[in-house]
Design an enzyme around this catalytic site. Sequence first.
Site, PDB file in Angstrom:
ATOM      1  N   GLY A   4       0.698  -1.208   0.054  1.00 20.82           N
ATOM      2  CA  GLY A   4      -0.123   0.069  -0.087  1.00 20.82           C
ATOM      3  C   GLY A   4       0.810   1.359  -0.036  1.00 20.82           C
ATOM      4  N   THR A  42      -5.035   0.737   0.063  1.00 25.36           N
ATOM      5  CA  THR A  42      -4.868   2.068  -0.738  1.00 25.36           C
ATOM      6  C   THR A  42      -5.759   2.396  -1.806  1.00 25.36           C
ATOM      7  OG1 THR A  42      -2.774   2.044   0.038  1.00 25.36           O
ATOM      8  CG2 THR A  42      -3.171   3.443  -1.669  1.00 25.36           C
ATOM      9  N   ALA A  94      -9.332   3.751  -1.519  1.00 27.42           N
ATOM     10  CA  ALA A  94      -9.399   4.894  -0.741  1.00 27.42           C
ATOM     11  C   ALA A  94     -10.313   6.060  -1.776  1.00 27.42           C
ATOM     12  CB  ALA A  94      -8.194   5.291  -0.282  1.00 27.42           C
ATOM     13  N   GLY A 128     -11.893   9.201  -0.886  1.00 29.74           N
ATOM     14  CA  GLY A 128     -11.717  10.731  -0.410  1.00 29.74           C
ATOM     15  C   GLY A 128     -10.618  11.402  -1.133  1.00 29.74           C
ATOM     16  N   GLY A 129      -9.568  11.328  -0.552  1.00 29.88           N
ATOM     17  CA  GLY A 129      -8.188  12.127  -0.967  1.00 29.88           C
ATOM     18  C   GLY A 129      -7.176  12.142   0.214  1.00 29.88           C
ATOM     19  N   GLU A 151     -14.114  17.444   4.054  1.00 29.65           N
ATOM     20  CA  GLU A 151     -14.941  15.963   4.381  1.00 29.65           C
ATOM     21  C   GLU A 151     -15.193  16.253   6.103  1.00 29.65           C
ATOM     22  OE1 GLU A 151     -12.366  12.738   3.523  1.00 29.65           O
ATOM     23  OE2 GLU A 151     -12.695  13.112   1.410  1.00 29.65           O
ATOM     24  N   HIS A 162     -17.296   3.340   8.894  1.00 29.05           N
ATOM     25  CA  HIS A 162     -17.601   4.626   7.804  1.00 29.05           C
ATOM     26  C   HIS A 162     -19.022   4.912   7.781  1.00 29.05           C
ATOM     27  CE1 HIS A 162     -17.772   7.093   4.594  1.00 29.05           C
ATOM     28  NE2 HIS A 162     -16.402   7.326   4.324  1.00 29.05           N
ATOM     29  N   HIS A 173     -14.377   0.166   8.697  1.00 28.93           N
ATOM     30  CA  HIS A 173     -13.678   0.841   7.656  1.00 28.93           C
ATOM     31  C   HIS A 173     -12.210   1.120   8.039  1.00 28.93           C
ATOM     32  CE1 HIS A 173     -12.958   3.739   4.489  1.00 28.93           C
ATOM     33  NE2 HIS A 173     -12.588   4.570   5.463  1.00 28.93           N
ATOM     34  N   GLU A 210      -1.724   1.934   8.212  1.00 26.39           N
ATOM     35  CA  GLU A 210      -3.012   1.656   8.944  1.00 26.39           C
ATOM     36  C   GLU A 210      -2.651   0.339  10.235  1.00 26.39           C
ATOM     37  OE1 GLU A 210      -7.680   0.091   8.807  1.00 26.39           O
ATOM     38  OE2 GLU A 210      -6.710   0.376   7.121  1.00 26.39           O
ATOM     39  N   ARG A 219     -10.461   8.689  13.624  1.00 22.53           N
ATOM     40  CA  ARG A 219      -9.373   9.076  12.572  1.00 22.53           C
ATOM     41  C   ARG A 219     -10.186  10.434  11.926  1.00 22.53           C
ATOM     42  NH1 ARG A 219      -8.852   8.186   6.851  1.00 22.53           N
ATOM     43  NH2 ARG A 219     -10.528   6.666   7.272  1.00 22.53           N
ATOM     44  N   SER A 267      -5.408   9.472   6.582  1.00 24.83           N
ATOM     45  CA  SER A 267      -4.708   8.147   6.768  1.00 24.83           C
ATOM     46  C   SER A 267      -3.759   8.088   5.253  1.00 24.83           C
ATOM     47  CB  SER A 267      -5.662   6.884   6.363  1.00 24.83           C
ATOM     48  OG  SER A 267      -6.398   7.219   5.524  1.00 24.83           O
TER      49      SER A 267
END
Length: 531
Positions: free
Chosen positions: A15, A45, A48, A50-51, A119, A235, A343, A367, A378, A383
Amino acid sequence: MTWEARADLVVVGTGVAGLTAALRARELGLRTLVVTKDSAAAGNTGWAQGGVAVVRPDEHDDGDSVQRHVADTLTAGAGLCDEQAVRSILADGAAAVDGLRAAGARFDTAGDALSRTREGGHTAFRVIHAGGDATGAEVQRALSSAVGSGGIPVLEQHCVVELVRSDGGALAGALALDPHGNPGVLRAPAVLLATGGLGQLYAATTNPDVATADGIALALRAGATVADLEFVQFHPTVLYTPDAARGRRPLVTEAVRGEGAVLLDTRGRRVMAGEHPLEDLAPRDVVSAAINRRMAETGAECVLLDATGIPGFATRFPTVFASCREAGIDPLREPIPVTSAAHYSCGGVVSDVDGRTGVAGLYAAGEVARTGLHGANRLASNSLLEGLVVGARAADAVARDLRGGLTARKPVLPAVPAAAVVDRDLLQRTMTRHAGIGRSADGLAEAAATLDRAGVVRPLRTREAVEDASLALTAQALLAAAAARVESRGSHRRRDHPEPDDVRWRRSVALRLDVSGWLFRTDREPVRSVA
């Protein structure tokens, strides 16, 4: 042993943290070997969406700063973040992103600047993204390409079974199985665990099938300490379909709410109204708990995420859009049915911000590690940033430690070990029922007893056995930590102790194994046997 490989550093996992470490180690001239039990792209990885949360010096909201990002992280962490670690990791975020872009990662842009979204838990637009909602896939692509072009060897389909030591007790590498199940040894004075999370402890998760807590188990059996395992972040929004109650569930990125979507119950009422000042952008533990309460009140199996007012939804969120359409849902015209799922593990192997653990020669990043950045919950999109920063730092730490006297030793080659395994279906159902969002002393005790009774000791001669043993050991450690923490904090919610207790519990629960296979808290309080 039927085969052998040698290196200065063995990286377990492919990752963001593992590949970043491998690239930095190559720059430092270290002989580096990457090993993964599946394909190089099979980890967390790539999923993922979102960003990467980062405050860049030349591109940020008015009034935003690294200090403000630190403050948001500490707030989300509910009193258990290590503030020094938070400051250290976030301060290096911009440079880490620059390094990732130099490795070939392409982020979405708005004119000459990188696009930014917001977010849950963030007070500013500071999350950069790629492919709309495919940031992880782009990060994985860029790093994998850089590792391949850099000539760094990657052993795919090789499952690490155990860390091995020399006759003097020093870490000397790892025992692994090749694709045909043949045991061999990876000889190295330094091993970096970058194995990802533990989502497969639960029946429904956003994690892929490979997320079986392998690194936690490897570290525990090697004598390392783990902490904060009770803080499993669920999540709030994964796609709900009635015919898919188990396994990996498609994620509906938090950025959808960042762009204006709102949560409704099945009666059309706002879920987050009055629950938190940030409402739909509250921290994930708050949103997940509110969703579960509303589902219990209404008797429904999901809530609804109304994103119909977001312009250009299909372009901005192509991955979410495709998942919805595959399930027969048109998010442009109707709300998306969502529920929560396991999550992210906020805890893990105790390590510093340079990846060092309490075992000389053993490092952890990503992680699987517990650096103190996340605390009890978190903050969204921290992350990937942590993996970038700590992955590179861990390689630097290995190089320094090798110069300081960490040397290769001849391993004492062990037989393939045996460990307790539990039927995975039973384990997942037990953990989902008793160690999900709502917990109690009785339920946690029942879960521990169920898993104890179901455990069968078997030799770890296959990947499946290794994974099942990792899940069994990690489940027991998580249950012990959750039972010890008699309060509710962050992503750990106790129905029998619904309030936080800052007097007794504003601290971590840390666990390790002794030589007899007993789990102990760091104050030497015995928990239970895991033999």
